[in-house]
Design an enzyme around this catalytic site. Structure first.
Site, short mmCIF file in Angstrom:
data_model
loop_
_atom_site.label_atom_id
_atom_site.label_comp_id
_atom_site.label_asym_id
_atom_site.label_seq_id
_atom_site.Cartn_x
_atom_site.Cartn_y
_atom_site.Cartn_z
CB SER A 150 44.20 38.21 53.33
OG SER A 150 45.03 37.66 52.31
CE1 TYR A 163 45.04 43.16 51.75
CE2 TYR A 163 46.00 40.96 51.59
CZ TYR A 163 44.89 41.79 51.54
OH TYR A 163 43.65 41.26 51.31
#
Length: 272
Positions: A150, A163
């Site tokens: 990401s 995350y």
């Protein structure tokens, strides 16, 4: 999602393992690889979802896409699946780590379970799968491992501490593994998407209680209060945009690329 007509069979004769293949980016990766001639072992924690994906390829050839349930947090299950795949389908040439979860909360509000669960999938899962396939690829002197991380791995995001940290760990693991296996002809790269139209993205919007259309505009335009830039290209990515980058890195067109971190985010991070 059926395989797109790419006009090329550059991956013909190769076997690819894809995790998190039941929906979103994982499903798009299956389509991109199968569309280039690869045979794909599509895995997901949700067996029904991945069986549905595989069913879309039944008219394109028997077992073009093979579906299996897999919990990437279970190292023994990962090892068993890789061993069975090599025994029944053939040597794995490509592995793509897509499986991931997001539990959004400010760092001080994260529970131990939120933190542990996020790392169990996003980091430990990448470790389990990459280790299992690398052990088999290195003696053969070839292979490509691509991890979908990401852009949050490289730029701080409010409400995404677990995350972002788990994805950053996965990126650095991929680079270290890539360094260690390079002499054996195995390449390890990461693709870092920005905001992409997936169930995960929609879930974030819905959880915030905001109007979905307004939330989507905010992602594109940026949010000063959240210290977040917009997307210079003016659009949110489709899963296929990410899958195309994965397919490139898995192919021989990227034969001299390893330990690379490819951002596919429309310029959102300004590559900070």
């Amino acid at each position: 999602m059926s395989a797109p007509d790419t006009g090329t069979a550059e991956l013909a004769g190769r076997l690819a393992l894809v995790t998190g293949a039941g929906r979103g980016i994982g499903e798009a990766v299956v389509a991109a690889l199968a569309g280039r001639g690869a045979r794909v072992l599509a895995t997901d924690l949700d067996p029904a979802a991945v069986e549905k994906v595989a069913a879309g390829y039944t008219q394109e050839g028997a077992d073009r896409v093979v579906a299996r349930g897999l919990d990437v947090t279970d190292s023994a299950a990962v090892d068993a699946l890789v061993a069975d795949a090599e025994a029944t389908l053939g040597p794995l040439d490509i592995a793509v780590n897509v499986a991931g979860i997001l539990r959004g909360a400010h760092a001080v509000d994260l529970t131990d379970d939120d933190w542990a669960a996020t790392f169990a999938v996003n980091t430990h899962g990448v470790f389990h799968v990459s280790r299992a396939v690398a052990r088999r690829m290195t003696p053969r002197g070839r292979g490509s491992i691509v991890t979908v991380a990401s852009n949050a791995a490289g730029v701080p995001r409010a409400g995404m501490a677990a995350y972002a940290a788990s994805k950053a760990a996965a990126v650095m693991f991929a680079k270290c593994l890539g360094l260690e296996v390079a002499a054996h002809g195995v390449r390890c790269n990461t693709v870092c998407p920005g905001s992409t139209l997936t169930d995960m993205q929609r879930g974030m919007w819905e959880a915030s209680g905001a109007d979905v259309a307004a939330a989507r505009r905010s992602v594109v335009e940026g949010d000063l209060a959240a210290h977040r830039t917009g997307i210079p290209l003016g659009r949110i990515a489709d899963p296929a945009d990410i899958a195309e980058a994965v397919a490139f890195l898995a192919s021989d067109r990227a034969r001299h690329i390893t330990m690379h971190d490819l951002y596919v985010d429309g310029g959102a991070t300004l590559r900070a």
